[in-house]
Write a protein that holds these residues in place. Structure first.
Motif, mmCIF file in Angstrom:
data_model
loop_
_atom_site.group_PDB
_atom_site.id
_atom_site.type_symbol
_atom_site.label_atom_id
_atom_site.label_comp_id
_atom_site.label_asym_id
_atom_site.label_seq_id
_atom_site.Cartn_x
_atom_site.Cartn_y
_atom_site.Cartn_z
ATOM 1 N N PRO A 296 -18.654 -98.702 3.045
ATOM 2 C CA PRO A 296 -19.035 -99.805 4.125
ATOM 3 C C PRO A 296 -20.247 -100.579 3.358
ATOM 4 N N PRO A 297 -20.176 -101.926 3.360
ATOM 5 C CA PRO A 297 -21.198 -102.842 2.854
ATOM 6 C C PRO A 297 -22.664 -102.399 3.185
ATOM 7 N N TRP A 298 -22.850 -101.918 4.422
ATOM 8 C CA TRP A 298 -24.104 -101.352 4.889
ATOM 9 C C TRP A 298 -23.926 -100.348 6.170
ATOM 10 N N ARG A 299 -24.689 -99.353 6.100
ATOM 11 C CA ARG A 299 -24.469 -98.216 7.238
ATOM 12 C C ARG A 299 -25.895 -98.673 8.266
ATOM 13 N N ASP A 300 -25.183 -98.277 9.586
ATOM 14 C CA ASP A 300 -26.334 -98.447 10.576
ATOM 15 C C ASP A 300 -27.373 -97.160 10.726
ATOM 16 N N GLY A 301 -28.663 -97.627 11.107
ATOM 17 C CA GLY A 301 -29.561 -96.485 11.135
ATOM 18 C C GLY A 301 -30.206 -95.713 9.857
ATOM 19 N N GLY A 302 -30.666 -94.861 9.910
ATOM 20 C CA GLY A 302 -31.321 -94.174 8.947
ATOM 21 C C GLY A 302 -30.783 -92.889 8.647
#
Length: 343
Positions: free
Chosen positions: A202-208
């Motif tokens: 994924p280009p970015w992942r949600d959360g931490g």
């Protein structure tokens, strides 16, 4: 060097492999940066791997890594990446780092971007480079890090921390997140998204990383907030409230807030703001929409609200962000500068 030659020069990334290096993290920079290309298909980065003395190092997986470069590679690097190695999380501020490693890092030019993955943040902290600065590391060694380096502003809940010239990431795959972030920072979202597709991530992942901390596995009948997050992503321009999100999830406010934080690693409000910032960044990078319309479509309502949030999160105004990343669009193929942080 002529100005034309300077503009064509690829960004040089030097990966410093330490004895006991973790092979997965060692390969991340080559895989991510190596897939970044301009509109003409030319590589945007040059990635080299080196050691403190030019000799092979042991990996923690039962084999040795032979490299082509010694510490001299650090002298010409624009970015230096430190993958984790077995002994990394045993260093401390009192003991400092081994002399050969200190000598190697001493070759790094002032202003060079420094990046650590996972427990390699211990090395940067022991070298005194993180004093008074925000940073992260793997959640499993966070308490040890905090005790060893009380002057560092540690945040173990996030996947990575970008503090301008020094960036740190959490464990393993968070190194991929951080490298994609750097590609996006350098060349815009279109290039970073293309790299992510090539790497099938994924280009970015949600959360931490809080969502990955070991916890008792919930019963299969326990509801999840994932459908509500997907529902909210389709309605970012609407003035969503916590009560509306909880109602969609069919949970009480208290249960929804607790479960959302467990699953996403952050609060619903912070998550919503982060998603709206991402949407605004995408619109600023890929369209010529007026700032007022970008703010409306991203759910901030007014340009002033968008401006305040972008200054708080990114340190730049929407207009400054657009000016910076207009040159990063694939059609231009140029290397974008990092946005100047607000005073």
């Amino acid at each position: 060097m002529s100005s034309a030659a300077a503009s064509d020069r690829r960004h040089r990334v030097a990966v410093l492999a330490l004895d006991g290096v973790y092979p997965f993290e060692l390969g991340i920079p080559s895989r991510v940066f190596g897939n970044a290309e301009d509109a003409a298909g030319r590589p945007l980065y040059e990635v080299v791997v080196c050691t403190v003395d030019g000799r092979p190092v042991r990996a923690d997986a039962g084999f040795s890594v032979a490299v082509e470069h010694g510490p001299e590679a650090l002298e010409t690097a624009d970015t230096v990446v430190l993958p984790p190695a077995g002994p990394c999380d045993t260093v401390s501020a009192a003991d400092g780092i081994p002399q050969p490693l200190a000598a190697a890092l001493g070759r790094v030019r002032p202003g060079t971007r420094l990046v650590s993955f996972c427990s390699a943040s211990f090395v940067l902290a022991a070298a005194g480079l993180l004093d008074g600065r925000p940073a992260t590391t793997h959640w499993q060694v966070a308490e040890r890090f905090r005790r060893a380096f009380p002057r560092v502003r540690l945040d173990e809940d996030v996947l990575f921390v970008d503090d301008g010239d020094i960036l740190t990431s959490a464990g393993v795959a968070a190194g991929v997140d951080l490298c994609l972030h750097l590609v996006r920072r350098d060349h815009g979202s279109a290039v970073a998204n293309h790299v992510a597709r090539r790497c099938v991530v994924p280009p970015w992942r949600d959360g931490g990383q809080a969502q990955y901390i070991e916890r008792p596995v919930p019963e299969p009948t326990v509801a999840t907030t994932a459908p509500t997050r997907a529902w909210a992503l389709e309605r970012l321009q609407e003035p969503l409230t916590l009560a509306e999100m909880a109602a969609h999830a069919r949970m009480s406010l208290r249960t929804f807030t607790r479960r959302f934080r467990d699953e996403a690693g952050t609060t619903p409000g912070r998550w919503l703001t982060a998603q709206r910032i991402e949407l605004a960044r995408h619109l600023l990078e890929t369209s010529d929409l007026p700032i007022d319309l970008v703010a409306h479509r991203a759910g901030f309502g007014t340009a002033n609200s968008l401006r305040q949030h972008m200054r708080s999160v990114l340190g730049v105004s929407p207009a400054a962000y657009r000016r910076t990343f207009a040159a990063a669009r694939p059609a231009r193929g140029a290397r974008a500068a990092q946005p100047a942080r607000a005073a």
